[in-house]
Design an enzyme around this catalytic site. Structure first.
Site, PDB file in Angstrom:
ATOM      1  N   ASP A 175       5.037  -4.691   5.988  1.00 39.29           N
ATOM      2  CA  ASP A 175       5.329  -6.063   6.372  1.00 39.29           C
ATOM      3  C   ASP A 175       5.506  -7.006   5.164  1.00 39.29           C
ATOM      4  OD1 ASP A 175       5.405  -7.879   8.748  1.00 39.29           O
ATOM      5  OD2 ASP A 175       3.806  -8.847   7.601  1.00 39.29           O
ATOM      6  N   GLY A 194       0.842  -1.205   0.000  1.00 35.33           N
ATOM      7  CA  GLY A 194       0.000   0.000   0.000  1.00 35.33           C
ATOM      8  C   GLY A 194       0.874   1.251   0.000  1.00 35.33           C
ATOM      9  N   THR A 226       4.199   2.777   5.835  1.00 31.94           N
ATOM     10  CA  THR A 226       2.798   2.360   5.790  1.00 31.94           C
ATOM     11  C   THR A 226       1.994   3.265   6.720  1.00 31.94           C
ATOM     12  OG1 THR A 226       1.212   0.689   6.571  1.00 31.94           O
ATOM     13  CG2 THR A 226       3.442   0.468   7.389  1.00 31.94           C
ATOM     14  N   ARG A 244       1.024  -5.290  -5.113  1.00 31.24           N
ATOM     15  CA  ARG A 244       1.193  -6.426  -4.188  1.00 31.24           C
ATOM     16  C   ARG A 244       1.368  -7.633  -5.111  1.00 31.24           C
ATOM     17  NH1 ARG A 244      -0.704  -3.958   0.637  1.00 31.24           N
ATOM     18  NH2 ARG A 244      -2.508  -2.617   0.327  1.00 31.24           N
ATOM     19  N   ARG A 257      -5.550  -1.787   8.860  1.00 31.35           N
ATOM     20  CA  ARG A 257      -5.493  -3.254   8.719  1.00 31.35           C
ATOM     21  C   ARG A 257      -5.829  -3.928  10.042  1.00 31.35           C
ATOM     22  NH1 ARG A 257      -3.565  -6.016   4.370  1.00 31.35           N
ATOM     23  NH2 ARG A 257      -2.483  -4.227   3.525  1.00 31.35           N
ATOM     24  N   ASP A 285       2.238  -0.293  11.728  1.00 32.37           N
ATOM     25  CA  ASP A 285       2.137  -1.595  12.393  1.00 32.37           C
ATOM     26  C   ASP A 285       3.386  -2.467  12.233  1.00 32.37           C
ATOM     27  OD1 ASP A 285       1.883  -2.006   9.693  1.00 32.37           O
ATOM     28  OD2 ASP A 285       0.231  -3.425   9.831  1.00 32.37           O
ATOM     29  N   ASP A 327      -0.330   2.400   8.432  1.00 31.38           N
ATOM     30  CA  ASP A 327      -0.830   1.618   9.573  1.00 31.38           C
ATOM     31  C   ASP A 327       0.079   1.715  10.811  1.00 31.38           C
ATOM     32  OD1 ASP A 327      -2.711   0.782   7.732  1.00 31.38           O
ATOM     33  OD2 ASP A 327      -1.692  -1.103   7.295  1.00 31.38           O
TER      34      ASP A 327
END
Ligand code: F6P
Length: 328
Positions: A106, A14, A128, A75, A174, A132, A130
């Site tokens: 990730d 992303g 990202t 992706r 996510r 995360d 996120d």
């Protein structure tokens, strides 16, 4: 690792605001260190399909402030196969790449590990919205995405306030609640739902709205992380419990766009610089991470198993900010 003369750079997964700033930093640092830099387009897929472009210092000019990624992103399903990865290694050999800087999240770093196992050194740069990624306390794009969501919610609040309504806003992230929690705190949400906190719709949403209403509020803002549930579903439950008619807004991909803010431009530039520095000093197969005290390099394998927990003290701070919030 021998002397690095030519590196590739790609963005994968992303997109995130600040990816271009990272690409620019990689290119200009590489050139200043006497290396050539090749842009691989469409992430790992570009290594399979030989989709590349030579990058000069000028070609990344005026990209610092641009959202998205000039290298495109994807992706890649093909890269998950052995055949795809063999083709990718062949492209690296054909282009004479001594290493690759992979900018993404990730999934990008899992790809990086696979490629490094096939003998191509990779340095990862976390980007990202996120936030995360376990090994780093910050990922490029998070701050801009938070500000974009805050801006949208501030606008929503105006109309919710006029109509004395309840709004349920779904934000990205996510499986993580970082974006939702930071945004929720910053907009003074009535309630924030995150995947890291066991959801109790009665206690965490219905009761909060009730208390807020008793305290005199006439409009309510519920922020839901996409990983915690669907805004439509939560809105239905609010309707059933309180007879309200909430309006649902799914912010979606708008959160990934826009010009990167100062934090993302500056962090991306530093991370890109340190990624090339690692190669220049003979190190590879690591992720560039921000930790207390600055930038560090973490071996990819180690980085992929590191976990980062949502700061639950922030969740309690969000709760404490409620009007009529004395629920103990
Ligand atoms: O990882 C970034 C992210 O925007 C997540 O927040 C979201 O779940 C996902 O990507 C959406 O992916 P896509 O762009 O493929 O719809």
């Amino acid at each position: 690792m021998g002397t690095i003369k030519r590196i590739g750079v790609l963005t994968s997964g992303g997109d995130a605001p600040g990816m271009n700033a990272a690409v620019r930093a990689v290119v200009r640092t590489a050139i200043s260190r006497g290396m050539e830099c090749i842009g691989i387009r469409r992430g790992w897929q570009g290594l399979i399909t030989s989709d590349f472009v030579r990058l000069s210092s000028e070609s990344v000019g005026h990209t610092l402030s641009r959202g998205g990624t000039i290298l495109f992103t994807a992706r890649s399903e093909d890269f998950l196969t052995e055949r795809g990865r063999e083709k990718a290694v062949a492209t690296c050999k054909m282009l004479g790449l001594d290493g690759i800087v992979a900018i993404g999240g990730d999934g990008t770093f899992r790809g990086a590990l696979e490629l490094s196992r096939l003998g191509v050194p990779v340095v990862g740069v976390p980007a990202t919205i996120d936030n995360d990624i376990g090994c780093t306390n910050y990922t490029i794009g998070f701050d801009t995405a938070c500000n974009t969501a805050i801006d949208c919610i501030d606008k929503l609040r105006d109309t919710m306030q006029s109509h004395e309504r309840c709004s349920v806003v779904e934000v990205m992230g996510r499986n993580a609640g970082f974006l939702a929690l930071y945004v929720g705190i910053s907009v003074g949400a009535t309630a924030v739902l995150v995947p890291e906190h066991q959801l109790d719709i009665q206690k965490d949403v219905v009761e909060r709205i009730r208390e807020s209403r008793l305290a005199g509020n006439t409009h309510f803002m519920i922020v839901v992380a996409e990983g915690a549930g669907s805004a439509v579903e939560i809105s239905k439950q609010i309707h059933e419990a309180l007879g309200m008619d909430p309006r649902v807004t799914v912010l979606g991909h708008i959160q990934r766009g826009g010009a990167p803010n100062a934090r993302d431009r500056e962090t991306a530039t530093r991370m890109g610089y340190y990624a090339v520095n690692a190669f220049a000093e003979g190190r590879g197969n690591c992720i560039i991470a921000t930790q207390e005290g600055g930038i560090v390099e973490i071996p990819i394998e180690e980085a992929l198993v590191m976990k980062k927990h949502l700061q639950m003290d922030r969740y309690r701070i969000m709760e404490a900010m409620q009007v009529g919030g004395d629920r103990k």
